[in-house]
Design an enzyme around this catalytic site. Structure first.
Site, PDB file in Angstrom:
ATOM      1  N   ARG A 121       0.812  -1.211   0.000  1.00 15.92           N
ATOM      2  CA  ARG A 121       0.000   0.000   0.000  1.00 15.92           C
ATOM      3  C   ARG A 121       0.847   1.263   0.000  1.00 15.92           C
ATOM      4  O   ARG A 121       0.487   2.260  -0.601  1.00 15.92           O
ATOM      5  CB  ARG A 121      -0.911  -0.017   1.220  1.00 15.92           C
ATOM      6  CG  ARG A 121      -1.868   1.147   1.258  1.00 15.92           C
ATOM      7  CD  ARG A 121      -2.257   1.480   2.682  1.00 15.92           C
ATOM      8  NE  ARG A 121      -3.268   0.579   3.204  1.00 15.92           N
ATOM      9  CZ  ARG A 121      -3.537   0.487   4.516  1.00 15.92           C
ATOM     10  NH1 ARG A 121      -2.846   1.214   5.386  1.00 15.92           N
ATOM     11  NH2 ARG A 121      -4.468  -0.316   4.950  1.00 15.92           N
ATOM     12  N   TYR A 122       1.941   1.226   0.742  1.00  8.89           N
ATOM     13  CA  TYR A 122       2.851   2.374   0.812  1.00  8.89           C
ATOM     14  C   TYR A 122       4.126   2.018   0.045  1.00  8.89           C
ATOM     15  O   TYR A 122       4.565   0.867   0.099  1.00  8.89           O
ATOM     16  CB  TYR A 122       3.224   2.660   2.266  1.00  8.89           C
ATOM     17  CG  TYR A 122       2.063   2.934   3.188  1.00  8.89           C
ATOM     18  CD1 TYR A 122       1.365   4.137   3.111  1.00  8.89           C
ATOM     19  CD2 TYR A 122       1.669   1.998   4.142  1.00  8.89           C
ATOM     20  CE1 TYR A 122       0.304   4.388   3.984  1.00  8.89           C
ATOM     21  CE2 TYR A 122       0.616   2.255   5.020  1.00  8.89           C
ATOM     22  CZ  TYR A 122      -0.063   3.447   4.930  1.00  8.89           C
ATOM     23  OH  TYR A 122      -1.104   3.702   5.790  1.00  8.89           O
ATOM     24  N   ARG A 128       6.895   0.209   2.205  1.00 11.64           N
ATOM     25  CA  ARG A 128       6.516  -0.859   3.136  1.00 11.64           C
ATOM     26  C   ARG A 128       5.704  -1.945   2.439  1.00 11.64           C
ATOM     27  O   ARG A 128       4.830  -1.614   1.630  1.00 11.64           O
ATOM     28  CB  ARG A 128       5.650  -0.288   4.274  1.00 11.64           C
ATOM     29  CG  ARG A 128       6.418   0.439   5.343  1.00 11.64           C
ATOM     30  CD  ARG A 128       5.553   1.474   6.048  1.00 11.64           C
ATOM     31  NE  ARG A 128       5.494   2.708   5.288  1.00 11.64           N
ATOM     32  CZ  ARG A 128       4.773   3.772   5.628  1.00 11.64           C
ATOM     33  NH1 ARG A 128       4.033   3.753   6.715  1.00 11.64           N
ATOM     34  NH2 ARG A 128       4.790   4.851   4.871  1.00 11.64           N
ATOM     35  N   CYS A 178      -4.286 -18.098  14.441  1.00 10.22           N
ATOM     36  CA  CYS A 178      -3.923 -17.339  15.634  1.00 10.22           C
ATOM     37  C   CYS A 178      -4.323 -18.169  16.851  1.00 10.22           C
ATOM     38  O   CYS A 178      -5.311 -18.892  16.815  1.00 10.22           O
ATOM     39  CB  CYS A 178      -4.689 -16.022  15.676  1.00 10.22           C
ATOM     40  SG  CYS A 178      -4.217 -14.884  14.382  1.00 10.22           S
ATOM     41  N   CYS A 215      -9.579 -13.149  17.688  1.00  4.54           N
ATOM     42  CA  CYS A 215     -10.128 -11.906  18.240  1.00  4.54           C
ATOM     43  C   CYS A 215     -11.444 -11.604  17.535  1.00  4.54           C
ATOM     44  O   CYS A 215     -11.507 -11.610  16.307  1.00  4.54           O
ATOM     45  CB  CYS A 215      -9.172 -10.742  18.011  1.00  4.54           C
ATOM     46  SG  CYS A 215      -7.527 -11.015  18.681  1.00  4.54           S
ATOM     47  N   CYS A 275     -11.266  -8.962  14.816  1.00  2.14           N
ATOM     48  CA  CYS A 275     -10.243  -9.164  13.767  1.00  2.14           C
ATOM     49  C   CYS A 275     -10.622  -8.431  12.483  1.00  2.14           C
ATOM     50  O   CYS A 275     -11.755  -8.533  12.020  1.00  2.14           O
ATOM     51  CB  CYS A 275     -10.106 -10.652  13.480  1.00  2.14           C
ATOM     52  SG  CYS A 275      -8.920 -11.023  12.163  1.00  2.14           S
ATOM     53  N   ARG A 299      -9.251  -9.101   9.664  1.00  2.00           N
ATOM     54  CA  ARG A 299      -9.135 -10.051   8.547  1.00  2.00           C
ATOM     55  C   ARG A 299     -10.073 -11.241   8.778  1.00  2.00           C
ATOM     56  O   ARG A 299      -9.760 -12.370   8.431  1.00  2.00           O
ATOM     57  CB  ARG A 299      -7.687 -10.512   8.357  1.00  2.00           C
ATOM     58  CG  ARG A 299      -6.745  -9.373   8.033  1.00  2.00           C
ATOM     59  CD  ARG A 299      -5.524  -9.750   7.209  1.00  2.00           C
ATOM     60  NE  ARG A 299      -4.762  -8.544   6.932  1.00  2.00           N
ATOM     61  CZ  ARG A 299      -3.665  -8.162   7.616  1.00  2.00           C
ATOM     62  NH1 ARG A 299      -3.169  -8.933   8.567  1.00  2.00           N
ATOM     63  NH2 ARG A 299      -3.050  -7.031   7.317  1.00  2.00           N
ATOM     64  N   ASP A 333     -11.777  -0.714  12.242  1.00  2.90           N
ATOM     65  CA  ASP A 333     -12.093  -0.682  10.813  1.00  2.90           C
ATOM     66  C   ASP A 333     -13.543  -1.107  10.594  1.00  2.90           C
ATOM     67  O   ASP A 333     -14.128  -1.805  11.423  1.00  2.90           O
ATOM     68  CB  ASP A 333     -11.156  -1.623  10.049  1.00  2.90           C
ATOM     69  CG  ASP A 333      -9.704  -1.155  10.109  1.00  2.90           C
ATOM     70  OD1 ASP A 333      -9.486   0.076  10.209  1.00  2.90           O
ATOM     71  OD2 ASP A 333      -8.799  -2.009  10.059  1.00  2.90           O
ATOM     72  N   ASP A 379      -7.880   4.055   9.734  1.00  8.06           N
ATOM     73  CA  ASP A 379      -7.359   3.473   8.492  1.00  8.06           C
ATOM     74  C   ASP A 379      -8.446   3.655   7.436  1.00  8.06           C
ATOM     75  O   ASP A 379      -9.532   3.077   7.549  1.00  8.06           O
ATOM     76  CB  ASP A 379      -7.036   1.989   8.719  1.00  8.06           C
ATOM     77  CG  ASP A 379      -5.795   1.557   7.960  1.00  8.06           C
ATOM     78  OD1 ASP A 379      -5.481   2.181   6.924  1.00  8.06           O
ATOM     79  OD2 ASP A 379      -5.146   0.581   8.399  1.00  8.06           O
ATOM     80  N   LYS A 401      -3.512   5.136   6.736  1.00  2.97           N
ATOM     81  CA  LYS A 401      -3.801   5.575   8.092  1.00  2.97           C
ATOM     82  C   LYS A 401      -3.657   7.088   8.197  1.00  2.97           C
ATOM     83  O   LYS A 401      -2.675   7.647   7.732  1.00  2.97           O
ATOM     84  CB  LYS A 401      -2.824   4.904   9.061  1.00  2.97           C
ATOM     85  CG  LYS A 401      -2.903   3.379   9.054  1.00  2.97           C
ATOM     86  CD  LYS A 401      -1.803   2.783   9.921  1.00  2.97           C
ATOM     87  CE  LYS A 401      -1.822   1.268   9.934  1.00  2.97           C
ATOM     88  NZ  LYS A 401      -1.414   0.653   8.658  1.00  2.97           N
TER      89      LYS A 401
HETATM   90  C1  LIG Z   1      -0.591  -0.339   8.673  1.00  2.00           C
HETATM   91  C2  LIG Z   1       0.075  -0.807   7.459  1.00  2.00           C
HETATM   92  C3  LIG Z   1       1.444  -0.584   7.255  1.00  2.00           C
HETATM   93  C4  LIG Z   1       2.325   0.078   8.272  1.00  2.00           C
HETATM   94  O1  LIG Z   1       1.956   1.365   8.583  1.00  2.00           O
HETATM   95  P1  LIG Z   1       2.810   2.215   9.633  1.00  2.00           P
HETATM   96  O2  LIG Z   1       2.042   3.477   9.750  1.00  2.00           O
HETATM   97  O3  LIG Z   1       4.178   2.408   9.020  1.00  2.00           O
HETATM   98  O4  LIG Z   1       2.894   1.442  10.896  1.00  2.00           O
HETATM   99  C5  LIG Z   1       1.979  -1.004   6.081  1.00  2.00           C
HETATM  100  N1  LIG Z   1       1.248  -1.623   5.131  1.00  2.00           N
HETATM  101  C6  LIG Z   1      -0.068  -1.855   5.299  1.00  2.00           C
HETATM  102  C7  LIG Z   1      -0.823  -2.530   4.219  1.00  2.00           C
HETATM  103  C8  LIG Z   1      -0.690  -1.466   6.484  1.00  2.00           C
HETATM  104  O5  LIG Z   1      -1.995  -1.724   6.657  1.00  2.00           O
END
Ligand SMILES: *Cc1c(COP(=O)(O)O)cnc(C)c1O
Length: 384
Positions: A126-127, A130, A139, A143, A146, A148, A307, A344, A351
């Site tokens: 998504r980012y 990352r 798990c 939870c 959850c 997911r 969420d 989110d 986020k």
């Molecule tokens: C939450 C999340 C992250 C990490 O986000 P941070 O703000 O850096 O902790 C990375 N990828 C996805 C898909 C996420 O949902």
């Protein structure tokens, strides 16, 4: 108001022998063995009824819900429930509720559009910097909140070396990725050997700077955090651990000890709390949680607004509840203990932080603030 939740003075030092009302016949050797905890999970309504008073009607309702959304609770986590309190905050997180099926018209299966944002199955990107690997769906505790939950219905699965290969390949070919998050279903469900194969493969990719483990084992099955696991992980730092405490009653000596072991092996432990109706949606509980986390060297990182996930509506609060909690914490809790409250955004919007507004107005010459106590303060703005 006085905090009603306190952490045992022995937090972080002691091991077993602590409070385990339902299992006092179990020898320490088994109780402390994570495989025994995993094997002994409560996964049926009949078994749950041996520990918690459930009427025949309640049992029928629970069976109806678990046909769609199964149940799993470790002995460790089960012992945190006060059986006489139907509103117990641990119970609310782990025992199914009729609302899960009754209110299922609301919410989405995949509000964060994780499937859409997966260039290869199991990897969410998504980012730009990352990537998140979904390591499975198993798990120790399922939870009820959850996000997911959609994955529960496909039956238990765990990524194998073969299904992880295309994900590793994608990361290898995407040099912008610096931070790889192992999430789940919980990555610590992997055997230590399989986890080492994955982490060492990630470490061989030059542009991967940090690895994160998103795991609730320290809370729900802290016995998993063994010396052996920690010495394996210590070889592959920098690794950051994000765990998931939601309530001060979860801050047991066993959980504290698990966090201590991770920390001593070089992994900072941060907490990602989810704001849950009837569990932790008051300033008092959040304050006790944040202070308790600091006492075991865990940094509150995020407070997540829940969420918009199907079958979790009964646990969701309005957004204002989170802002009001942050307003109550700011100024009275150490800055180190203040999480960032985030929403989110749906569709993979990411986020975004929310906090009470402390700025009333601003100009070239002066800013006007309201402090956490409500006092108006003027601040001379230096010339550009
Ligand atoms: C939450 C999340 C992250 C990490 O986000 P941070 O703000 O850096 O902790 C990375 N990828 C996805 C898909 C996420 O949902």
């Amino acid at each position: 108001m006085k905090n009603i939740y306190t952490i045992p003075a022995s937090a972080g030092e002691t091991t077993a022998g602590s409070n385990r009302p339902f299992f006092n016949h179990v020898p320490d050797r088994l109780w402390n063995d994570w495989r025994w905890q995993m094997r002994s999970r409560v996964r049926t309504v009949e078994k749950l009824a041996q520990y918690l008073p459930l009427s025949h009607e309640q049992q029928e309702q629970l069976s109806f819900v678990t046909a769609k959304y199964p149940l799993s609770i470790t002995p460790h986590y089960l012992c945190l429930i006060n059986p006489d309190d139907p509103y117990d905050p641990i119970r609310r997180q782990a025992v199914p509720a009729l609302e899960e099926t009754a209110l299922c018209g609301l919410g989405d299966e995949d509000p964060l559009a994780e499937a859409e944002l997966s260039p290869v199955p199991g990897l969410v990107h998504r980012y730009p910097d990352r990537a998140l690997i979904i390591t499975g769906n198993i798990c120790p505790v399922l939870c009820r909140h959850c996000n997911r939950k959609r994955q529960w219905r496909q039956g238990p699965f765990i990524q194998t070396d073969a299904t992880l290969a295309p994900m590793l390949d994608y990361i290898q070919k995407t040099p912008g990725i610096r931070d790889v998050i192992l999430s789940g279903g919980d990555p610590l469900t992997f055997s230590t050997g399989r986890l080492e194969r994955l982490i060492s493969a990630l470490r061989r990719i030059k542009h991967v700077e940090i690895i994160r483990l998103g795991t609730r084992y320290p809370v729900t099955l802290p016995q998993r955090i063994t010396v052996e696991l920690c010495s394996m992980l210590a070889k592959y730092g920098p690794i950051w651990v994000n765990t998931h405490f939601n309530h001060p009653a979860e801050l047991t000596p066993e959980a504290a000890r698990a966090c201590q072991r991770l920390l001593r092996a070089g992994m900072p432990v941060n907490n990602q709390c989810v704001l849950l109706r009837g569990v932790n949606d008051t300033v008092e509980v959040q304050e006790a949680l944040c202070r308790g986390l600091l006492k075991i060297n865990v940094r509150p990182y995020y407070l997540f607004h829940t969420d918009d996930v199907q079958a979790t509506e009964h646990l969701r609060t309005p957004v204002e509840a989170g802002v009001a909690i942050m307003a109550g914490l700011r100024g009275s809790v150490s800055g180190l203990g203040l999480p960032t409250y985030v929403v989110d955004l749906p569709g993979g919007g990411g986020k975004v932080p929310l906090q009470p507004d402390y700025l009333i107005s601003g100009s070239d010459s002066e800013y006007v603030f309201r402090n956490p106590k409500g006092k108006i303060c003027r601040y001379r703005n230096p010339k550009n």
